[in-house]
Design a protein around this motif. Structure first.
Motif, PDB file in Angstrom:
ATOM      1  N   PHE A 301       0.753  -1.179  -0.183  1.00  0.00           N
ATOM      2  CA  PHE A 301      -0.028   0.033  -0.042  1.00  0.00           C
ATOM      3  C   PHE A 301       0.979   1.259   0.068  1.00  0.00           C
ATOM      4  O   PHE A 301       0.453   2.322  -0.691  1.00  0.00           O
ATOM      5  N   ASP A 304       1.863   2.937  -3.291  1.00  0.00           N
ATOM      6  CA  ASP A 304       1.025   3.684  -4.245  1.00  0.00           C
ATOM      7  C   ASP A 304       0.334   4.640  -3.118  1.00  0.00           C
ATOM      8  O   ASP A 304      -0.343   5.674  -3.893  1.00  0.00           O
ATOM      9  N   HIS A 305       0.451   4.965  -2.143  1.00  0.00           N
ATOM     10  CA  HIS A 305      -0.249   5.922  -1.173  1.00  0.00           C
ATOM     11  C   HIS A 305       0.881   6.327  -0.305  1.00  0.00           C
ATOM     12  O   HIS A 305       1.343   5.539   0.720  1.00  0.00           O
ATOM     13  N   ARG A 308       0.211   5.771   3.672  1.00  0.00           N
ATOM     14  CA  ARG A 308       0.541   4.415   4.294  1.00  0.00           C
ATOM     15  C   ARG A 308       1.839   3.908   4.546  1.00  0.00           C
ATOM     16  O   ARG A 308       2.842   4.672   3.936  1.00  0.00           O
TER      17      ARG A 308
END
Length: 425
Positions: A301, A304-305, A308
């Protein structure tokens, strides 16, 4: 796990065991006598010899016995092929399946080749007896063994070894394809139901990695289990016969069929010991997969974020990984103490059992070598669980993870261990 690859798994495996028992009973009751009529070994020069007249000389009798033994071995292979073909034809008709060629026919071929490998091992055991008797004769009296005879025995072993190597390589190649077909079957089955399965913790890893490991381990354990059973069938009668040389055991005294008695008792002790020492390992391995999956998922995660996979959260997740590994290390500490102590002590067991017979010159060096090898084969067969325990622990862990898929698809509740909340550090 099994439904995707095998036709009606419970009935299939049950019928396989039943058919094997029926085929073996038929062989010992009457089918072994059919060889003189039905065997096609004669077409290749391995037919049953003509019965000898009374009063035949010793050399003729020895040649007759050798030819008859070879003819019987050839008939055994034909009988196994016939029984396997009948079983495969029945399931092809009763329950057609997409993976029939690999799951049914492939399993039958692997069983047949495994039996052939065991028979090659029996041949090697017989060679050891002849060769070491020759060595003893040569050492007792100089010039008593001709160089040509000695090198013929060496060449004989080389020929047997080449056959064994060729069969082992072919078997490994076949088994590799077999495993991948099983993995493909599971992968296709779970992907078809992905929308129902994707909400399970670590679903992606279970489909990608656990199916691969499950198929590989089951195939490996399955072949080793079949090999253990067939080794028992082949070597137990040999050890039973060789037990005639061993009348007395240390401390215990005189025991009928002493070698078989020792092999069974020692193997049962080892199995119980390691099962007790490793009783907690399957659950720890399962939890290890969970905490590893949680840590890996958060890192993915984070790719991509930006919000996170922050250090505090990763630290908490990794602390779970660390704590579980330390528990596994502690449990494997006393498990390995028991395991390695037992296996090392097992090296001495046959020599201790043979001590009274060795000290009274109860057999030749060749016979002793045959006994040691046959005892080792029977002992290792009885010790299947002992030798495979760490692999079985891993398999149980993977099975528990894939069982969650089965429960979801069957609308059943997940197991208690699946619903456990992994505590934070």
């Amino acid at each position: 796990m099994f439904h995707s690859f095998f036709p009606k798994p419970k009935l299939f495996f049950g019928s396989a065991v039943l058919w094997t028992a029926v085929a073996m009973a038929a062989w010992y009751l009457f089918a072994d006598d059919w060889g003189r009529t039905l065997s096609i070994g004669g077409l290749f020069g391995f037919g049953f010899p003509v019965p000898l007249p009374e009063g035949a000389d010793e050399a003729t009798v020895a040649a007759f016995n050798t030819a008859e033994r070879i003819a019987i071995d050839i008939w055994v292979y034909q009988y196994m092929l016939i029984c396997g073909a009948i079983f495969c034809a029945f399931w092809a008709r009763a329950a057609p399946h997409k993976w029939f060629r690999w799951s049914v026919i492939g399993s039958a071929v692997i069983i047949f080749v495994t039996w052939f490998q065991v028979q090659v091992d029996v041949m090697i055991n017989e060679w050891f007896g002849r060769f070491y008797d020759m060595v003893q004769q040569a050492l007792d009296e100089a010039g008593s063994v001709q160089p040509s005879a000695f090198y013929v025995e060496i060449a004989t072993f080389a020929g047997i070894a080449m056959v064994a190597i060729t069969v082992a390589v072919v078997t490994h190649f076949l088994a590799s394809h077999y495993v991948f077909r099983w993995r493909t079957a599971m992968n296709d089955y779970y992907v078809d139901h992905w929308q129902r399965l994707r909400h399970i913790e670590g679903a992606a890893q279970r489909v990608q990695e656990d199916t691969m490991r499950f198929a590989a381990i089951v195939e490996s354990l399955g072949v080793r289990f079949i090999d253990s059973v067939m080794t028992l069938i082949a070597f137990l009668p040999i050890l039973w016969g060789l037990s005639s040389f061993v009348k007395v055991l240390p401390i215990v005294g005189e025991v009928p069929q002493a070698l078989v008695f020792v092999a069974i008792i020692w193997s049962a002790f080892g199995t119980a010991l390691l099962a007790l020492a490793g009783i907690r390992l399957p659950g720890l391995e399962f939890r290890n997969q969970r905490v590893e999956a949680a840590y890996r998922k958060e890192l993915v995660f984070g790719e991509d974020h930006a919000g996170r996979a922050q250090p505090p959260e990763l630290s908490d997740l990794f602390s779970n990984v660390r704590r579980n590994y330390f528990r596994i290390y502690l449990n494997y500490l006393y498990f390995n103490v028991a395991r390695y102590a037992y296996l090392q002590a097992g090296v001495l067991v046959p020599y201790v059992a043979l001590a009274p017979t060795i000290l009274t010159a109860g057999f030749t060096l060749g016979v002793m070598q045959q006994i040691i090898r046959a005892f080792g084969r029977v002992e290792s067969s009885f010790q299947f669980l002992v030798n495979s325990w760490t692999t079985i622990v891993e398999l149980i862990s993977i099975y528990k993870r894939l069982k969650a898929f089965e429960a979801t698809l069957d609308d059943e509740p997940l197991s208690d261990i699946e619903r456990e909340v992994v505590p934070a550090e």
